[in-house]
Scaffold this active site. Structure first.
Site, short mmCIF file in Angstrom:
data_model
loop_
_atom_site.label_atom_id
_atom_site.label_comp_id
_atom_site.label_asym_id
_atom_site.label_seq_id
_atom_site.Cartn_x
_atom_site.Cartn_y
_atom_site.Cartn_z
N SER A 142 -8.07 0.81 2.87
CA SER A 142 -8.48 0.34 1.54
C SER A 142 -9.71 -0.54 1.66
O SER A 142 -10.07 -1.00 2.75
CB SER A 142 -7.33 -0.46 0.95
OG SER A 142 -7.73 -1.13 -0.22
N ARG A 148 0.84 -1.20 0.00
CA ARG A 148 0.00 0.00 0.00
C ARG A 148 0.88 1.25 0.00
O ARG A 148 1.95 1.27 0.61
CB ARG A 148 -0.87 -0.02 1.26
CG ARG A 148 -1.91 1.09 1.37
CD ARG A 148 -3.01 0.93 0.37
NE ARG A 148 -4.20 1.72 0.72
CZ ARG A 148 -5.20 1.91 -0.13
NH1 ARG A 148 -5.17 1.40 -1.36
NH2 ARG A 148 -6.27 2.60 0.24
N GLU A 159 -5.84 4.13 -7.44
CA GLU A 159 -7.02 4.72 -6.80
C GLU A 159 -8.03 5.20 -7.83
O GLU A 159 -8.67 4.39 -8.46
CB GLU A 159 -6.65 5.83 -5.81
CG GLU A 159 -7.56 5.90 -4.59
CD GLU A 159 -9.03 6.14 -4.89
OE1 GLU A 159 -9.83 5.21 -4.66
OE2 GLU A 159 -9.41 7.23 -5.31
N ASP A 192 -7.86 8.25 0.01
CA ASP A 192 -8.57 7.18 0.74
C ASP A 192 -8.54 7.43 2.25
O ASP A 192 -9.21 6.72 3.01
CB ASP A 192 -7.97 5.80 0.43
CG ASP A 192 -8.57 5.19 -0.84
OD1 ASP A 192 -9.47 5.82 -1.44
OD2 ASP A 192 -8.17 4.07 -1.22
N THR A 219 -8.77 0.67 -10.57
CA THR A 219 -8.22 -0.55 -9.99
C THR A 219 -8.37 -1.79 -10.88
O THR A 219 -9.11 -1.79 -11.84
CB THR A 219 -8.85 -0.79 -8.59
OG1 THR A 219 -8.78 0.40 -7.85
CG2 THR A 219 -8.19 -1.88 -7.83
N1 GLU Z 1 -8.42 3.03 -3.66
C1 GLU Z 1 -9.38 2.02 -3.43
C2 GLU Z 1 -8.96 1.13 -2.30
O1 GLU Z 1 -7.84 0.94 -2.07
C3 GLU Z 1 -9.61 1.17 -4.61
C4 GLU Z 1 -10.22 1.97 -5.68
C5 GLU Z 1 -11.00 1.17 -6.64
O2 GLU Z 1 -11.25 0.01 -6.51
O3 GLU Z 1 -11.39 1.77 -7.61
O4 GLU Z 1 -9.80 0.60 -1.65
#
Ligand code: GLU
Length: 599
Positions: free
Chosen positions: A485, A132, A441, A461, A421
């Site tokens: 996340s 992360r 993200e 986030d 993602t």
């Molecule tokens: N930034 C999000 C996370 O880490 C994921 C974003 C996404 O799935 O579009 O939970």
């Protein structure tokens, strides 16, 4: 209604490419479609063409020895070549990720972060790697607040240098390879380097994402000249080269991840962040130099005859998926059909209860005390599940009181995650299994483009506020901390062996997509392609979202009557899964361009 009719309705939906809804536009979400459009991929191998045909037919891909499923056929082919040559799942992941960063740049890449769950066939053990992004050491609690202490608008925070965390993906690729790889590290970048130098065909999905985001991409000269050359967003079918990206990959291939975290690449990242016009950030060379991947124990929760295992804090993924399934375990979902409103009442309210706990308690447990064990304690989940023993939707939902090692009081989180993602599932011929969700993200991350790749906006986030009425929020921003996340890379274990590898993109809806697919496969006996294709219903502690255009919109009336606030909308999952059941069966989400290839 049969499973088939749900699936076929969805396959047709995926091919129709409906227009972008206002909500999706606000979310920065690319519209669905291009699920199996072969035209952009005409140079693909026979195996890839067969995989696309099988996805369009709603059938799983079958194999005996190895399999890889991911969001873009070119990336899957790169991974398949590694596996065919005797590489491990960790080797294949490096090749897949390197290509995804080129052909699906809006979703993941060198400038982002990832979580990886690994089943090691030799030791029989399951572990996780936390790659992360971290908050730069120079961040202050007011990073995402204006002069009056009010939270910035979401995209005011996202676009530019302010939201950029220290990337983790290059280091995660290296650590995974060092621990579990057997192929030559440098060679794993060859497919991506060739595609970057010779050119690859821009897919429908990439082109649509660029067109929908052209204004933001246009704010930075380097970003604009790549994605919007001569002022025109790149069209599907364009052959695109990316020499800068090939050069960075060559450096990493020759010198490892250090070539990214120090030296000229790191210097350019820092300069791009600190000089981003209008919204500079605070990422420093020392943040990159200090970055490390953390190995952590998986979080496992029993569901039916299996253990559902995934990524613990700083992800809320495994804990929230686990809470939902743990509560549902108290009820016999297999006695209900997939279109039974009662099944969806249980799933919807179990999700609301789990999201209430997520908002209150879940964050980076290296920074804030968290009741990690208490949240998935058997008795706690049984107690929470008794709240569902009723006929209508819960009138009110509040966080519970999980057991703590030591007490702490947190205010409910206020943060927004919007989808981009990508998810990669791999099983190799040695029996190792890998589940990795990888992200920058938001779609196109911070929109800051350096040396051929995009930098993440992962810091958004974090909660933009730090306190509510003087009570601190667990997921507030702090130097070095990792933002919470929802990513839920998952491996389901039965009798000590993996039986399912699964995960999805989708912001905080990831949790619902993954939990639902596991229910569909394990309680409703859908095959893995049916389970990833079926219409989605997702409840994150707000509206009950039902997938637009699917047969399950028929549940709108019954769920409304039960007291849920129902919303019909596009639900843009990207599930990639491998069912390990004697042989290997692969499923790829019809809502995206991905496929599964195996032999
Ligand atoms: N930034 C999000 C996370 O880490 C994921 C974003 C996404 O799935 O579009 O939970």
């Amino acid at each position: 209604m049969t499973y088939r009719s749900v699936v076929s309705a969805l396959s047709i939906l995926a091919l129709l490419a409906p227009p972008l809804s206002a909500q999706d536009a606000a979310d920065g979400v690319a519209p669905e479609g291009a699920g199996g459009d072969v035209s952009a991929f005409d140079a693909l191998s026979d195996a890839a063409q067969a995989a696309i045909a099988s996805k369009q037919a709603g059938e799983p891909v079958l194999a005996e020895n190895w399999m890889v499923a991911a969001a873009n056929p070119l990336a899957v082919e790169a991974g398949a070549a590694v596996l065919r040559d005797g590489g491990t799942a960790a080797d294949a992941m490096v090749a897949v990720q390197a290509v995804l960063g080129l052909v699906e740049p809006q979703s993941s890449g060198l400038g982002g972060g990832a979580f990886l769950v690994w089943y090691d066939a030799k030791s029989g053990e399951l572990t996780t790697l936390d790659g992360r992004e971290t908050a730069p050491m120079a961040v202050t609690p007011t990073l995402f607040q204006d002069d009056a202490g009010e939270p910035l608008g979401f995209f005011d925070a996202v676009v530019g240098g302010l939201s950029v965390g220290t990337p983790g993906t290059p280091k995660l690729m290296e650590v995974a390879h060092r621990k579990w790889g057997r192929a030559n590290w440098g060679r794993l970048f060859d497919p991506a380097i060739s595609l970057a130098e010779d050119g690859f065909t821009v897919s429908d999905r990439m082109a649509t994402s660029i067109a929908n985001d052209a204004e933001r991409l246009g704010r930075f000269a380097d970003t604009a000249s790549y994605f919007i050359p001569d002022g025109t967003p790149l069209a599907a079918g364009t052959v695109l080269q990316n020499q800068d990206y090939a050069d960075v990959l060559r450096m990493i291939a020759a010198n490892g991840a250090d070539a990214f975290y120090s030296g000229p690449v790191a210097a350019d990242i820092v300069s791009a962040v600190q000089n981003a016009e209008g919204n500079p950030g605070v990422l420093a060379a020392s943040d990159l130099a200090a970055y490390d991947v953390v190995e952590r124990a998986p979080v496992c929760v029993p569901f039916r005859s299996a253990d559902v295992c995934g990524m613990g804090p700083p992800s809320s993924g495994a804990l929230t998926v686990g809470q939902i399934l743990g509560m549902l375990n108290v009820y016999d979902l297999s006695a209900m059909s997939p279109d039974d409103p009662e099944a969806w009442r249980l799933i919807g309210d179990a999700s609301r209860l789990a999201f209430a706990d997520r908002g209150r308690y879940m964050a980076d447990s290296d920074y804030v005390p968290m009741p990690t064990k208490g949240l998935v304690d058997d008795q706690y989940l049984v107690d929470r599940a008794t709240l569902l023993d009723r006929e209508d939707a819960l009138p009110e939902v509040a966080p519970g009181n999980p057991g703590w090692d030591h007490a702490s009081l947190w205010a409910d989180d206020i943060s927004l995650e919007l989808p981009s993602t990508s998810h990669i599932s791999i099983v190799d011929q040695y029996g190792n299994a890998l589940s990795m969700t990888t992200t920058i993200e938001n779609g196109f991350g911070s929109r800051v483009f350096v040396r051929g790749f995009l930098l993440n906006n992962e810091l958004t986030d974090f909660s933009f506020r730090t306190h509510v009425d003087g009570v601190p929020i667990a997921n507030r921003i702090e130097p070095g901390k990792r933002p919470r996340s929802s990513m839920s890379p998952t491996i389901v274990m039965e009798d000590g062996a993996p039986t399912l590898v699964i995960g999805s993109p989708g912001g905080s809806r990831i949790i619902g997509y993954v939990a639902q697919a596991i229910v569909a496969h394990m309680a409703w006996d859908m095959d893995i392609q049916q389970a990833v294709s079926m219409a989605h219903l997702v409840n994150r502690f707000g509206t009950y979202d039902i997938e637009e255009g699917s047969d399950l919109v028929s549940l709108e009336g019954p769920l409304t009557d039960m007291g849920f606030e129902v919303n019909i909308r596009g639900l843009n999952s990207g599930l990639h899964a491998i069912d390990i059941d004697g042989g290997l069966l692969g499923g790829a989400d019809p809502r995206r361009e991905g496929i599964a290839i195996g032999e």
